[in-house]
Motif scaffolding. Structure first.
Motif, PDB file in Angstrom:
ATOM      1  N   ALA A 108       0.764  -1.084  -0.105  1.00 17.22           N
ATOM      2  CA  ALA A 108       0.077  -0.031  -0.010  1.00 17.22           C
ATOM      3  C   ALA A 108       0.851   1.145  -0.037  1.00 17.22           C
TER       4      ALA A 108
ATOM      5  N   TYR B 169       2.399   1.762  -3.394  1.00 23.33           N
ATOM      6  CA  TYR B 169       1.219   2.054  -4.393  1.00 23.33           C
ATOM      7  C   TYR B 169       0.970   3.627  -4.112  1.00 23.33           C
ATOM      8  N   PHE B 170       0.798   4.164  -2.765  1.00 22.12           N
ATOM      9  CA  PHE B 170       0.500   5.350  -2.699  1.00 22.12           C
ATOM     10  C   PHE B 170       1.595   6.439  -3.198  1.00 22.12           C
TER      11      PHE B 170
ATOM     12  N   GLU C 285       0.762   9.285  -5.713  1.00 25.10           N
ATOM     13  CA  GLU C 285       0.411  10.488  -5.114  1.00 25.10           C
ATOM     14  C   GLU C 285       0.653  11.715  -6.190  1.00 25.10           C
TER      15      GLU C 285
ATOM     16  N   LEU D 208      -5.688  10.513  -3.449  1.00 28.74           N
ATOM     17  CA  LEU D 208      -5.810   8.907  -3.659  1.00 28.74           C
ATOM     18  C   LEU D 208      -5.782   8.479  -2.378  1.00 28.74           C
ATOM     19  N   PHE D 209      -5.016   8.581  -1.688  1.00 29.45           N
ATOM     20  CA  PHE D 209      -4.618   8.109  -0.163  1.00 29.45           C
ATOM     21  C   PHE D 209      -5.808   8.179   0.823  1.00 29.45           C
TER      22      PHE D 209
ATOM     23  N   ASP E 127      -8.885   9.211   0.080  1.00 29.33           N
ATOM     24  CA  ASP E 127     -10.146   8.461  -0.576  1.00 29.33           C
ATOM     25  C   ASP E 127     -10.019   7.158   0.018  1.00 29.33           C
ATOM     26  N   ALA E 128      -8.964   6.558  -0.424  1.00 31.82           N
ATOM     27  CA  ALA E 128      -8.789   4.863  -0.061  1.00 31.82           C
ATOM     28  C   ALA E 128      -9.119   4.673   1.309  1.00 31.82           C
ATOM     29  N   VAL E 129      -8.521   5.532   2.134  1.00 27.23           N
ATOM     30  CA  VAL E 129      -8.675   5.305   3.671  1.00 27.23           C
ATOM     31  C   VAL E 129     -10.000   5.388   4.157  1.00 27.23           C
TER      32      VAL E 129
ATOM     33  N   GLU F 264     -12.797   5.246   2.421  1.00 27.59           N
ATOM     34  CA  GLU F 264     -13.552   3.889   1.655  1.00 27.59           C
ATOM     35  C   GLU F 264     -13.401   2.758   2.621  1.00 27.59           C
ATOM     36  N   GLU F 265     -12.161   2.496   3.147  1.00 25.22           N
ATOM     37  CA  GLU F 265     -12.034   1.544   3.952  1.00 25.22           C
ATOM     38  C   GLU F 265     -12.676   1.751   5.241  1.00 25.22           C
TER      39      GLU F 265
ATOM     40  N   SER G 124      -3.141   3.040   8.928  1.00 27.19           N
ATOM     41  CA  SER G 124      -2.980   3.870   7.619  1.00 27.19           C
ATOM     42  C   SER G 124      -2.386   5.204   7.706  1.00 27.19           C
TER      43      SER G 124
END
Length: 157
Positions: free
Chosen positions: A37, A40-41, A45, A51-52, A54-56, A58-59, A89
């Motif tokens: 992760a 990827y970030f 970025e 992106l980071f 929003d992904a967190v 969502e989780e 995170s």
């Protein structure tokens, strides 16, 4: 076994070729989901700065939706588990504004899903500690961001 310092590792990495570095990084990414992760970030970025976050978010949304809050004991355990995900995170980002955003989002979700109705000391303390962390992070940000975040904190309190 003595593990070398970060400076020594950095020096050793500077001697490696590009292919060796790529192989080493992919091996590191295979070790844990967190490493993957993080990689990827970091790679994405620049193109997608949110992106980071929003992904967190969502989780965290998924975790709050599946959490059982009917009984105070189960709600306490769920809140602690979600907080652990949040803290994992937060280690992936060094951006204080992103960290403050995620902590405040966590607190807003706790309010939304009505965790405070239980009046359990652990849940109340968990909420207060997260607000304190957010306030500490916000105090080190630019004045414009401070005013935006402080407004959200006032709504939570």
């Amino acid at each position: 076994m003595d593990i070398p310092s970060l400076a020594q590792l950095k020096k050793d990495l500077s001697y490696l070729s590009e292919k060796e570095l790529i192989d080493l990084i992919t091996d590191l990414a295979k070790f844990s989901r967190d490493n993957k992760a993080f990689l990827y970030f970091k790679l994405n970025e620049r193109d997608q700065p949110n992106l980071f976050v929003d992904a967190v978010k969502e989780e965290l949304d998924e975790a709050f939706q599946v959490a059982n809050t009917r009984h105070y004991h189960v709600a306490k355990k769920a809140a602690q588990g979600i907080r652990r995900k949040l803290n994992k995170s937060l280690k992936l980002s060094k951006n204080k504004a992103d960290q403050a955003e995620l902590i405040l989002y966590f607190c807003e979700q706790m309010k939304k899903y009505d965790y405070e109705r239980h009046h359990h000391p652990v849940i109340d303390n968990l909420f207060r500690v997260q607000i304190g962390k957010a306030q500490k992070l916000i105090s080190s940000l630019h004045e414009d961001l401070q005013s935006d975040f402080s407004y959200r904190i006032e709504e939570l309190i």
